[in-house]
Design a protein around this motif. Structure first.
Motif, PDB file in Angstrom:
ATOM      1  N   ASP A   1       5.187   5.438  -1.012  1.00 45.73           N
ATOM      2  CA  ASP A   1       5.957   6.537  -0.432  1.00 45.73           C
ATOM      3  C   ASP A   1       7.454   6.228  -0.424  1.00 45.73           C
ATOM      4  O   ASP A   1       8.271   7.116  -0.645  1.00 45.73           O
TER       5      ASP A   1
ATOM      6  N   LYS B   1      -9.286  13.057   6.751  1.00 46.63           N
ATOM      7  CA  LYS B   1      -8.037  12.673   6.067  1.00 46.63           C
ATOM      8  C   LYS B   1      -7.680  13.695   4.994  1.00 46.63           C
ATOM      9  O   LYS B   1      -6.515  13.997   4.775  1.00 46.63           O
TER      10      LYS B   1
ATOM     11  N   ARG C   1      -7.979  -6.115  -5.532  1.00 44.80           N
ATOM     12  CA  ARG C   1      -9.067  -5.442  -4.806  1.00 44.80           C
ATOM     13  C   ARG C   1      -8.618  -4.098  -4.237  1.00 44.80           C
ATOM     14  O   ARG C   1      -9.374  -3.369  -3.627  1.00 44.80           O
ATOM     15  N   ARG C   2      -7.360  -3.772  -4.435  1.00 47.61           N
ATOM     16  CA  ARG C   2      -6.871  -2.472  -3.963  1.00 47.61           C
ATOM     17  C   ARG C   2      -7.318  -1.382  -4.920  1.00 47.61           C
ATOM     18  O   ARG C   2      -7.803  -1.671  -6.004  1.00 47.61           O
ATOM     19  N   ASP C   3      -7.198  -0.129  -4.499  1.00 47.13           N
ATOM     20  CA  ASP C   3      -7.794   0.922  -5.326  1.00 47.13           C
ATOM     21  C   ASP C   3      -6.914   1.344  -6.513  1.00 47.13           C
ATOM     22  O   ASP C   3      -7.261   1.090  -7.663  1.00 47.13           O
TER      23      ASP C   3
ATOM     24  N   ARG D   1     -13.680   5.832  -2.594  1.00 47.34           N
ATOM     25  CA  ARG D   1     -12.503   5.851  -3.481  1.00 47.34           C
ATOM     26  C   ARG D   1     -12.432   7.158  -4.281  1.00 47.34           C
ATOM     27  O   ARG D   1     -11.357   7.569  -4.692  1.00 47.34           O
TER      28      ARG D   1
ATOM     29  N   GLY E   1       0.805  -1.225   0.000  1.00 48.95           N
ATOM     30  CA  GLY E   1       0.000   0.000   0.000  1.00 48.95           C
ATOM     31  C   GLY E   1       0.832   1.267   0.000  1.00 48.95           C
ATOM     32  O   GLY E   1       1.938   1.316  -0.556  1.00 48.95           O
ATOM     33  N   GLY E   2       0.291   2.271   0.692  1.00 46.32           N
ATOM     34  CA  GLY E   2       0.879   3.605   0.659  1.00 46.32           C
ATOM     35  C   GLY E   2       2.343   3.642   1.069  1.00 46.32           C
ATOM     36  O   GLY E   2       3.114   4.463   0.558  1.00 46.32           O
TER      37      GLY E   2
ATOM     38  N   ARG F   1      -7.718  13.036  -2.827  1.00 43.50           N
ATOM     39  CA  ARG F   1      -6.711  13.243  -1.779  1.00 43.50           C
ATOM     40  C   ARG F   1      -5.320  12.848  -2.267  1.00 43.50           C
ATOM     41  O   ARG F   1      -4.365  13.610  -2.129  1.00 43.50           O
ATOM     42  N   PHE F   2      -5.202  11.678  -2.877  1.00 40.49           N
ATOM     43  CA  PHE F   2      -3.872  11.233  -3.316  1.00 40.49           C
ATOM     44  C   PHE F   2      -3.341  12.139  -4.423  1.00 40.49           C
ATOM     45  O   PHE F   2      -2.151  12.452  -4.452  1.00 40.49           O
TER      46      PHE F   2
ATOM     47  N   ASP G   1     -17.263   1.185  -3.941  1.00 44.18           N
ATOM     48  CA  ASP G   1     -16.920   1.931  -2.732  1.00 44.18           C
ATOM     49  C   ASP G   1     -16.678   3.395  -3.112  1.00 44.18           C
ATOM     50  O   ASP G   1     -15.580   3.767  -3.518  1.00 44.18           O
TER      51      ASP G   1
ATOM     52  N   LYS H   1      -2.217  15.265  -2.582  1.00 42.37           N
ATOM     53  CA  LYS H   1      -1.136  15.028  -1.624  1.00 42.37           C
ATOM     54  C   LYS H   1       0.169  14.627  -2.306  1.00 42.37           C
ATOM     55  O   LYS H   1       1.249  15.075  -1.927  1.00 42.37           O
TER      56      LYS H   1
ATOM     57  N   ASP I   1       1.697  -0.885   6.509  1.00 41.57           N
ATOM     58  CA  ASP I   1       0.773  -2.010   6.486  1.00 41.57           C
ATOM     59  C   ASP I   1       1.542  -3.215   5.977  1.00 41.57           C
ATOM     60  O   ASP I   1       2.356  -3.102   5.065  1.00 41.57           O
TER      61      ASP I   1
ATOM     62  N   LYS J   1       4.524   7.286   7.008  1.00 40.39           N
ATOM     63  CA  LYS J   1       4.141   7.570   8.390  1.00 40.39           C
ATOM     64  C   LYS J   1       3.551   6.329   9.068  1.00 40.39           C
ATOM     65  O   LYS J   1       3.577   6.212  10.272  1.00 40.39           O
ATOM     66  N   ASP J   2       3.008   5.432   8.289  1.00 47.02           N
ATOM     67  CA  ASP J   2       2.618   4.153   8.881  1.00 47.02           C
ATOM     68  C   ASP J   2       2.817   3.027   7.868  1.00 47.02           C
ATOM     69  O   ASP J   2       2.929   3.271   6.673  1.00 47.02           O
TER      70      ASP J   2
ATOM     71  N   ARG K   1     -18.382   7.645   7.976  1.00 46.22           N
ATOM     72  CA  ARG K   1     -17.244   7.273   7.116  1.00 46.22           C
ATOM     73  C   ARG K   1     -16.827   8.470   6.269  1.00 46.22           C
ATOM     74  O   ARG K   1     -15.634   8.718   6.056  1.00 46.22           O
TER      75      ARG K   1
HETATM   76  P1  ATP Z   1      -1.957   6.974   3.355  1.00 42.69           P
HETATM   77  O1  ATP Z   1      -0.677   7.597   2.970  1.00 42.69           O
HETATM   78  O2  ATP Z   1      -3.085   7.922   3.416  1.00 42.69           O
HETATM   79  O3  ATP Z   1      -1.889   6.058   4.562  1.00 42.69           O
HETATM   80  P2  ATP Z   1      -2.529   4.523   1.957  1.00 42.69           P
HETATM   81  O4  ATP Z   1      -2.489   4.205   0.488  1.00 42.69           O
HETATM   82  O5  ATP Z   1      -1.592   3.745   2.827  1.00 42.69           O
HETATM   83  O6  ATP Z   1      -2.309   6.059   2.075  1.00 42.69           O
HETATM   84  P3  ATP Z   1      -4.615   3.525   3.635  1.00 42.69           P
HETATM   85  O7  ATP Z   1      -5.964   4.129   3.872  1.00 42.69           O
HETATM   86  O8  ATP Z   1      -3.640   3.465   4.751  1.00 42.69           O
HETATM   87  O9  ATP Z   1      -4.007   4.314   2.410  1.00 42.69           O
HETATM   88  O10 ATP Z   1      -4.866   2.080   3.048  1.00 42.69           O
HETATM   89  C1  ATP Z   1      -3.823   1.131   2.866  1.00 42.69           C
HETATM   90  C2  ATP Z   1      -4.027   0.410   1.549  1.00 42.69           C
HETATM   91  O11 ATP Z   1      -5.268  -0.311   1.579  1.00 42.69           O
HETATM   92  C3  ATP Z   1      -4.131   1.304   0.318  1.00 42.69           C
HETATM   93  O12 ATP Z   1      -2.864   1.637  -0.184  1.00 42.69           O
HETATM   94  C4  ATP Z   1      -4.922   0.433  -0.636  1.00 42.69           C
HETATM   95  O13 ATP Z   1      -4.098  -0.534  -1.217  1.00 42.69           O
HETATM   96  C5  ATP Z   1      -5.893  -0.276   0.301  1.00 42.69           C
HETATM   97  N1  ATP Z   1      -7.169   0.463   0.444  1.00 42.69           N
HETATM   98  C6  ATP Z   1      -7.524   1.311   1.428  1.00 42.69           C
HETATM   99  N2  ATP Z   1      -8.761   1.790   1.253  1.00 42.69           N
HETATM  100  C7  ATP Z   1      -9.222   1.224   0.125  1.00 42.69           C
HETATM  101  C8  ATP Z   1     -10.455   1.305  -0.593  1.00 42.69           C
HETATM  102  N3  ATP Z   1     -11.447   2.082  -0.169  1.00 42.69           N
HETATM  103  N4  ATP Z   1     -10.569   0.565  -1.717  1.00 42.69           N
HETATM  104  C9  ATP Z   1      -9.563  -0.232  -2.139  1.00 42.69           C
HETATM  105  N5  ATP Z   1      -8.395  -0.336  -1.517  1.00 42.69           N
HETATM  106  C10 ATP Z   1      -8.207   0.368  -0.391  1.00 42.69           C
END
Ligand code: ATP
Ligand code: MG
Length: 462
Positions: free
Chosen positions: A67, A253, A161-163, A209, A62-63, A215-216, A206, A219, A78, A75-76, A246
């Motif tokens: 990054d 955010k 399934r990720r965005d 998204r 993910g993010g 936002r992305f 969803d 940002k 997963d 910052k965090d 939600r």
């Molecule tokens: P941030 O820098 O804001 O934390 P992020 O991409 O890590 O950005 P998160 O909300 O922490 O966003 O979500 C972690 C991951 O989970 C995303 O990168 C994406 O792969 C997946 N994800 C989160 N929300 C959704 C969504 N609504 N639909 C599909 N995938 C999602």
């Protein structure tokens, strides 16, 4: 199709399709992509390593991966795995399964919390939200393990399934390899935000998204690709079905992304601000100089890696509504402090009640507003007590922003700056002459512009 046929007939390899379908991953050496492994937190590394040592897959996802590729320190973190939540929990001393429908595990390592999610399958039917699948089909994990929970899937299904493509990258911190199923690496390089799959379908699945896209884009300073952008125009109706709590979380955010002003402009541009939060419409349509100052200050703090308090931010966004009500109550004969509490109660009931704002945030907001009344007093023992107040700094910063945008007397803000930074002598000197200065100032201002300036609660607020 025809071009592909011609290329094949002419013996040329087919032109690279616009986006990979995602069934297999391209592997990249992370170093070659400019990933600096010192930007990875020890906790994230150790969680992934522990999973791998026990025979599971353990990858950053993910993010954080996005990054890292951009040279930023996430910052965090997963972590994605093929271990079930129960299996993950058993591996770590401080691990907690949270969430009912989408069970994830919070692994605490030192002061950090790493969110560990089990690979999930993509939704099976249109209209289902992520993680919901039909039937009890058994699925095989990447390592060949059978995952018997119908929510779980393989790594490639999890990617699908990720965005956005740039959010679907997996990073093995031990082998220092990045797995890319949807050409996310190319998109990070091109600074392009592209939805995986058919954008409209994914937004329908969803609608949050849509907000994540804006936002992305703001940002990260990425461009939203044409196909992902088109459905956003006129998508306001999709957001109407999203639970308000939600939406509110997503709104927070947006305003805490470090690009709050740009995000609000984008919301406005796509006509989404009215749906997102009723109260936001007024704030975005005609933002007061004060709201702009609050958002600008928030952006600066995020960009400088300083912490941002949601209570402070919300106290700022709701200040105009609160202040107007407060002064109206005083004008109607109410005493300043009871009026202040009543105005705060009303703002919460009318503007924030339905969002389930946390108690801590609410009490922060109330304290900041309360301090605006107390900081008007610059005589007697009160100022000394105020600088010792645990929330003084927040109240003072808030006053500075108000003064900066013409919402509070500049002389009052300057007095507090001098007092706060002054030594004992400076402070006792300040308490003397200011008795006149501040109250004269205040009286003048009160006469001049009673409604938008500091409240008439001034000298009697203590
Ligand atoms: P941030 O820098 O804001 O934390 P992020 O991409 O890590 O950005 P998160 O909300 O922490 O966003 O979500 C972690 C991951 O989970 C995303 O990168 C994406 O792969 C997946 N994800 C989160 N929300 C959704 C969504 N609504 N639909 C599909 N995938 C999602
Ligand atoms: Mg994240």
């Amino acid at each position: 199709m025809i071009t592909k046929l011609i290329r094949t007939l002419m013996g040329r390899p087919p032109a690279k399709s616009k986006a990979k379908k995602g069934s297999s991953a391209t592997q990249y050496k992370a170093k070659r992509l400019g990933v600096d492994s010192s930007n990875i937190s020890r906790a994230a590394y150790s969680v992934a390593q522990t999973l791998q040592n026990k025979g599971f897959t353990g990858l950053l996802v993910g993010g954080a991966v996005r990054d890292l590729m951009l040279g930023m320190r996430p910052k965090d973190f997963d972590v994605a795995t093929n271990a079930t939540p129960e299996e993950v929990k058993r591996l770590f001393r401080r691990a907690f399964i949270i969430g009912r429908r989408f069970r994830i595990v919070h692994v605490m390592e030192g002061s950090e919390t790493i969110e560990v999610t089990t690979f999930r399958a993509a939704p099976q039917a249109q209209g289902q939200t992520q993680g919901q699948t039909q039937g009890q089909a058994q699925m095989t994990g990447r390592s060949g393990r059978v995952l018997d929970d119908n929510d779980f899937g393989s790594q490639s299904e999890d990617a699908g399934r990720r965005d956005f493509t740039v959010n679907a990258l997996y990073y093995d911190p031990v082998a220092e390899v990045i797995y890319d199923y949807f050409d996310g690496v190319a998109d990070v390089k091109a600074k392009m935000l592209r939805m995986i799959g058919d954008p409209l379908t994914r937004y329908r699945e969803d609608p949050v998204r849509i907000l994540r896209a804006l936002r992305f884009a703001a940002k990260l300073n990425f461009k939203l690709d044409h196909a992902s952008e088109t459905p956003i125009r006129g998508a306001a109706n999709l957001l109407k079905d999203v639970p308000e709590a939600r939406l509110f979380m997503e709104f927070m955010k947006l305003v805490m992304s470090g690009q709050a002003l740009a995000c609000l402009q984008a919301l406005h541009q796509y006509g989404l601000h009215r749906v997102l939060w009723r109260e936001l419409a007024a704030i975005v349509d005609t933002p007061s100089a004060f709201v702009e100052a609050v958002l600008y200050a928030t952006d600066q703090r995020v960009q400088n890696d300083q912490s941002v308090s949601p209570g402070f931010l919300l106290a700022g966004l709701c200040w105009d509504a609160f202040d107007q009500r407060w002064q109206a109550l005083i004008a109607g004969g109410e005493l300043p402090m009871p009026a202040l509490h009543q105005a705060a109660d009303e703002v919460f009931a009318q503007k924030l009640g339905q969002f389930g704002v946390q108690r801590k945030i609410e009490s922060d907001m109330r304290e900041i507003w309360d301090l605006q009344a107390r900081l008007q007093k610059t005589t007697g023992k009160m100022p000394l007590r105020m600088v010792e107040h645990p929330r003084f700094r927040a109240g003072y910063d808030f006053l500075l922003l108000r003064a900066q945008s013409g919402n509070a007397p500049a002389a009052l803000a300057q007095w507090w700056t001098d007092f706060y930074h002054g030594d004992e002598d400076a402070r006792s000197n300040l308490l003397q002459p200011l008795k006149k200065t501040s109250s004269t100032n205040v009286r003048r201002r009160r006469k001049k512009k009673a409604s938008s300036e500091i409240s008439p609660a001034l000298s009697s607020a203590e």
